[in-house]
Design an enzyme around this catalytic site. Structure first.
Site, PDB file in Angstrom:
ATOM      1  N   HIS A   1       0.842  -1.206   0.000  1.00  0.00           N
ATOM      2  CA  HIS A   1       0.000   0.000   0.000  1.00  0.00           C
ATOM      3  C   HIS A   1       0.877   1.257   0.000  1.00  0.00           C
ATOM      4  O   HIS A   1       0.580   2.234  -0.683  1.00  0.00           O
ATOM      5  CB  HIS A   1      -0.892   0.035   1.244  1.00  0.00           C
ATOM      6  CG  HIS A   1      -1.835  -1.125   1.373  1.00  0.00           C
ATOM      7  ND1 HIS A   1      -1.778  -2.009   2.425  1.00  0.00           N
ATOM      8  CD2 HIS A   1      -2.861  -1.538   0.594  1.00  0.00           C
ATOM      9  CE1 HIS A   1      -2.730  -2.919   2.289  1.00  0.00           C
ATOM     10  NE2 HIS A   1      -3.403  -2.656   1.186  1.00  0.00           N
TER      11      HIS A   1
ATOM     12  N   VAL B   1       4.860  -5.554  -4.498  1.00  0.00           N
ATOM     13  CA  VAL B   1       5.903  -5.460  -3.467  1.00  0.00           C
ATOM     14  C   VAL B   1       5.946  -6.796  -2.723  1.00  0.00           C
ATOM     15  O   VAL B   1       4.904  -7.336  -2.339  1.00  0.00           O
ATOM     16  CB  VAL B   1       5.628  -4.291  -2.498  1.00  0.00           C
ATOM     17  CG1 VAL B   1       6.662  -4.265  -1.375  1.00  0.00           C
ATOM     18  CG2 VAL B   1       5.621  -2.967  -3.255  1.00  0.00           C
TER      19      VAL B   1
ATOM     20  N   SER C   1       0.492  -9.028   1.564  1.00  0.00           N
ATOM     21  CA  SER C   1      -0.975  -9.046   1.555  1.00  0.00           C
ATOM     22  C   SER C   1      -1.461  -8.947   2.993  1.00  0.00           C
ATOM     23  O   SER C   1      -0.856  -9.537   3.898  1.00  0.00           O
ATOM     24  CB  SER C   1      -1.471 -10.369   0.944  1.00  0.00           C
ATOM     25  OG  SER C   1      -2.845 -10.561   1.236  1.00  0.00           O
TER      26      SER C   1
HETATM   27  P1  AMP Z   1      -6.328  -4.091  -0.494  1.00  0.00           P
HETATM   28  O1  AMP Z   1      -6.215  -3.253   0.727  1.00  0.00           O
HETATM   29  O2  AMP Z   1      -5.819  -5.484  -0.324  1.00  0.00           O
HETATM   30  O3  AMP Z   1      -7.687  -4.030  -1.120  1.00  0.00           O
HETATM   31  O4  AMP Z   1      -5.344  -3.451  -1.556  1.00  0.00           O
HETATM   32  C1  AMP Z   1      -5.399  -2.090  -1.887  1.00  0.00           C
HETATM   33  C2  AMP Z   1      -4.497  -1.823  -3.041  1.00  0.00           C
HETATM   34  O5  AMP Z   1      -3.146  -2.197  -2.696  1.00  0.00           O
HETATM   35  C3  AMP Z   1      -4.846  -2.643  -4.297  1.00  0.00           C
HETATM   36  O6  AMP Z   1      -4.700  -1.832  -5.447  1.00  0.00           O
HETATM   37  C4  AMP Z   1      -3.842  -3.757  -4.273  1.00  0.00           C
HETATM   38  O7  AMP Z   1      -3.560  -4.295  -5.554  1.00  0.00           O
HETATM   39  C5  AMP Z   1      -2.639  -3.045  -3.696  1.00  0.00           C
HETATM   40  N1  AMP Z   1      -1.703  -4.030  -3.127  1.00  0.00           N
HETATM   41  C6  AMP Z   1      -1.994  -4.999  -2.222  1.00  0.00           C
HETATM   42  N2  AMP Z   1      -0.890  -5.747  -1.988  1.00  0.00           N
HETATM   43  C7  AMP Z   1       0.104  -5.241  -2.754  1.00  0.00           C
HETATM   44  C8  AMP Z   1       1.473  -5.585  -2.965  1.00  0.00           C
HETATM   45  N3  AMP Z   1       2.048  -6.599  -2.335  1.00  0.00           N
HETATM   46  N4  AMP Z   1       2.188  -4.838  -3.835  1.00  0.00           N
HETATM   47  C9  AMP Z   1       1.614  -3.802  -4.489  1.00  0.00           C
HETATM   48  N5  AMP Z   1       0.330  -3.425  -4.342  1.00  0.00           N
HETATM   49  C10 AMP Z   1      -0.416  -4.140  -3.488  1.00  0.00           C
END
Ligand code: AMP
Length: 279
Positions: free
Chosen positions: A28, A167, A176
């Protein structure tokens, strides 16, 4: 939120936006960093969206830590955190859904019916509320990014959508929020995902181009371990997400794997090797 955005835009300021479900990690933060560089103002949304969780999924258990997120956001130079309640986003009588057809029915969409309808509905609501000029998403959720690009294009949404590299932890695991569910043993087994991507890239770099052959080899590699259970493992075109019988520069390997009840996803371009994979 909308009123603030209107005022800022009237003053000629450009709004960068990063939508998330919170429990922020370095993935994030990489989006926020890019957002900071690309806008006069940076808005972060934190909303665990009930509409994108299926019955029996982890909506209730999804990790939340607004206090820690606030501290990280401040460090990252966020100007506004928009963190609505579920009742504010979906008040009594709410009845409007945004549904992208076709590419939402494959891959994660096949395993999680209704998931992308929830995602596109909330993201279009967030765009209407935050009024961003540019929004940042991670390649980690590769299908989600493709679906959002489709929605923005089809609906003439007046903003730019940017996808950024995955990342990872130093051992390769993609960051994640759901990694927090993993036991110590599952955390080791979770390396299966990134190792599968590396194995596939290796095969391609050695000249293997037949998708069925590559997928067969990767599947065999995963299945020697008793822990991980494959949900899907496919080689798809980066935009249409259709299966590709033969690997080319648009090919992405996408996989979803269960470790116990936890479902993890990962993906990577197959050509030209790591350069595309890391963006
Ligand atoms: P989330 O909070 O899981 O819904 O993710 C919010 C945003 O962060 C989304 O656009 C995801 O694709 C991005 N995101 C989550 N994990 C990663 C990661 N490891 N690397 C890059 N972006 C990420």
């Amino acid at each position: 939120m909308q009123q603030w955005s209107r005022q800022q835009k009237a003053a000629g300021r450009r709004i960068a936006f990063v939508p998330t479900m919170g429990f922020l990690h370095r993935g994030h933060l990489s989006l926020l960093e890019e957002g900071r560089k690309n806008g006069d103002l940076l808005v972060l949304s934190i909303f665990v969206n009930p509409a994108q969780f299926g019955v029996g999924e982890d909506y209730e258990d999804y990790p939340r830590d607004l206090k820690a997120d606030g501290a990280l956001a401040e460090k990252a130079g966020v100007d506004v955190i928009f963190a609505p309640s579920a009742g504010q986003m979906y008040p009594r009588g709410y009845a409007t859904w945004v549904d992208v057809e076709g590419i939402t029915e494959l891959l994660c969409g096949a395993s999680r019916p209704g998931h992308f309808r929830g995602v596109t509905t909330v993201v279009s609501k967030l765009f209407n509320i935050v009024l961003p000029d540019i929004a940042f998403f991670g390649n980690k959720d590769f299908q989600q990014l493709a679906v959002i690009r489709r929605m923005a294009l089809d609906q003439n949404m007046p903003l730019e959508i940017v996808g950024l590299p995955i990342v990872r932890e130093t051992d390769g695991l993609a960051l994640s929020s759901r990694n927090s569910y993993l036991s110590a043993e599952q955390r080791i087994q979770a390396l299966t995902l990134s190792q599968s991507l590396a194995a596939a890239r290796q095969l391609v770099s050695e000249g293997m181009g037949d998708s069925a052959q590559i997928l067969g080899a990767v599947r065999a590699l995963i299945e020697v371990n008793p822990g991980p259970r494959i949900d899907y493992l496919q080689i798809c075109h980066q935009f249409s997400l259709q299966n590709q019988p033969q690997v080319d520069a648009d090919s992405v390997l996408l996989l979803a794997v269960y470790l116990g009840k936890t479902r993890l996803i990962d993906n990577c371009f197959l050509l030209p090797e790591a350069v595309r994979c890391e963006g």
